[in-house]
Design a protein around this motif. Sequence first.
Motif, PDB file in Angstrom:
ATOM      1  N   PRO A   1     -17.549  -6.764  -5.783  1.00  0.00           N
ATOM      2  CA  PRO A   1     -17.668  -8.221  -5.594  1.00  0.00           C
ATOM      3  C   PRO A   1     -17.272  -9.047  -6.811  1.00  0.00           C
ATOM      4  N   GLU A   2     -17.427  -8.475  -8.003  1.00  0.00           N
ATOM      5  CA  GLU A   2     -17.144  -9.261  -9.211  1.00  0.00           C
ATOM      6  C   GLU A   2     -15.651  -9.509  -9.413  1.00  0.00           C
ATOM      7  N   ARG A   3     -14.809  -8.759  -8.708  1.00  0.00           N
ATOM      8  CA  ARG A   3     -13.351  -8.905  -8.892  1.00  0.00           C
ATOM      9  C   ARG A   3     -12.722  -9.848  -7.869  1.00  0.00           C
TER      10      ARG A   3
ATOM     11  N   SER B   1      -3.803  -7.084 -15.678  1.00  0.00           N
ATOM     12  CA  SER B   1      -4.872  -7.716 -16.473  1.00  0.00           C
ATOM     13  C   SER B   1      -5.505  -8.898 -15.743  1.00  0.00           C
ATOM     14  N   LEU B   2      -5.784  -8.695 -14.478  1.00  0.00           N
ATOM     15  CA  LEU B   2      -6.424  -9.721 -13.644  1.00  0.00           C
ATOM     16  C   LEU B   2      -7.892  -9.345 -13.442  1.00  0.00           C
ATOM     17  N   ASP B   3      -8.772 -10.206 -13.960  1.00  0.00           N
ATOM     18  CA  ASP B   3     -10.212  -9.927 -13.812  1.00  0.00           C
ATOM     19  C   ASP B   3     -10.718 -10.334 -12.433  1.00  0.00           C
TER      20      ASP B   3
ATOM     21  N   VAL C   1      -5.464  -1.562  -4.941  1.00  0.00           N
ATOM     22  CA  VAL C   1      -5.608  -2.971  -5.335  1.00  0.00           C
ATOM     23  C   VAL C   1      -6.285  -3.059  -6.699  1.00  0.00           C
ATOM     24  N   LEU C   2      -7.345  -2.296  -6.896  1.00  0.00           N
ATOM     25  CA  LEU C   2      -8.062  -2.327  -8.177  1.00  0.00           C
ATOM     26  C   LEU C   2      -7.157  -1.879  -9.325  1.00  0.00           C
ATOM     27  N   ARG C   3      -6.356  -0.843  -9.096  1.00  0.00           N
ATOM     28  CA  ARG C   3      -5.428  -0.389 -10.131  1.00  0.00           C
ATOM     29  C   ARG C   3      -4.388  -1.465 -10.450  1.00  0.00           C
ATOM     30  N   TYR C   4      -3.930  -2.154  -9.397  1.00  0.00           N
ATOM     31  CA  TYR C   4      -2.969  -3.238  -9.586  1.00  0.00           C
ATOM     32  C   TYR C   4      -3.584  -4.348 -10.455  1.00  0.00           C
TER      33      TYR C   4
ATOM     34  N   PHE D   1       0.846  -1.196   0.000  1.00  0.00           N
ATOM     35  CA  PHE D   1       0.000   0.000   0.000  1.00  0.00           C
ATOM     36  C   PHE D   1       0.882   1.248   0.000  1.00  0.00           C
ATOM     37  N   SER D   2       0.349   2.334  -0.533  1.00  0.00           N
ATOM     38  CA  SER D   2       1.114   3.582  -0.559  1.00  0.00           C
ATOM     39  C   SER D   2       1.501   3.994   0.863  1.00  0.00           C
TER      40      SER D   2
END
Length: 235
Positions: free
Chosen positions: A93-95, A69-71, A61-64, A39-40
């Motif tokens: 939740p979808e990720r 390219s991880l769905d 985390v979402l940017r990572y 984390f920053s």
Amino acid sequence: MQHTKIPILLLHGALGAAPQFDSLKSLLEAHYDVHVLEFSGHGQQPFSAEGFSIPVFAGEVLRYLEEKSLDFIHIFGYSMGGYVALYLARHQPERIGHIITLATKYNWNEATAGREVKQLNPELIEEKVPAYARVLEERHTASDWKEVVNMTAILIEDLGHQSLLRANDYAQIASPCLLMMGDRDNMVSFQETIEAFKALPEAQFAVLPDTVHPLEKADAPLLAYHIRRFTTQKI
């Protein structure tokens, strides 16, 4: 982008950094595509202009995931990392696949936050536990470790005033969750862990024997066993 192994992300706790996962990572790599994110403001990552908070860390985390390219990913979160994982499962939740937490504090209020904040005084740490001060100095290379401690105290104080996850939030988390805690953890209570476990629709609960709060003192092979056992169960 094809991934032959199932991806799993390891998230550190407050005042933590990626190298704390070296032992666990080496045990998981034969079976998973293992990712570790700092984390920053922690480790080698400078502070973010966006702030220092659970939502900011969740956004990182979402940017990572986008960058790699991880769905979809499983997450093992230690302490605060587990809280970030659950916050993500509530809002994205979808990720998020299976979540495994260890030593995560689920119930934040002014009293519990106040107790934690008292410990987060850099001058006191330097005076009373100089060895830990040296660890923090070596761990946080991108920032002044004292500033990391001060920012963590503010984050926890804010959580005490406004908890980001309450019982009704846990009730809406669809991800299968394994909540683990040590039987000798003096920072996390059985009561709050069991309350979160009961509120989550798809949850399991494990108590690790002879286990205190610090990640370095946890039994890495036992953690790897629980992670493998849980993530191979069908979603």
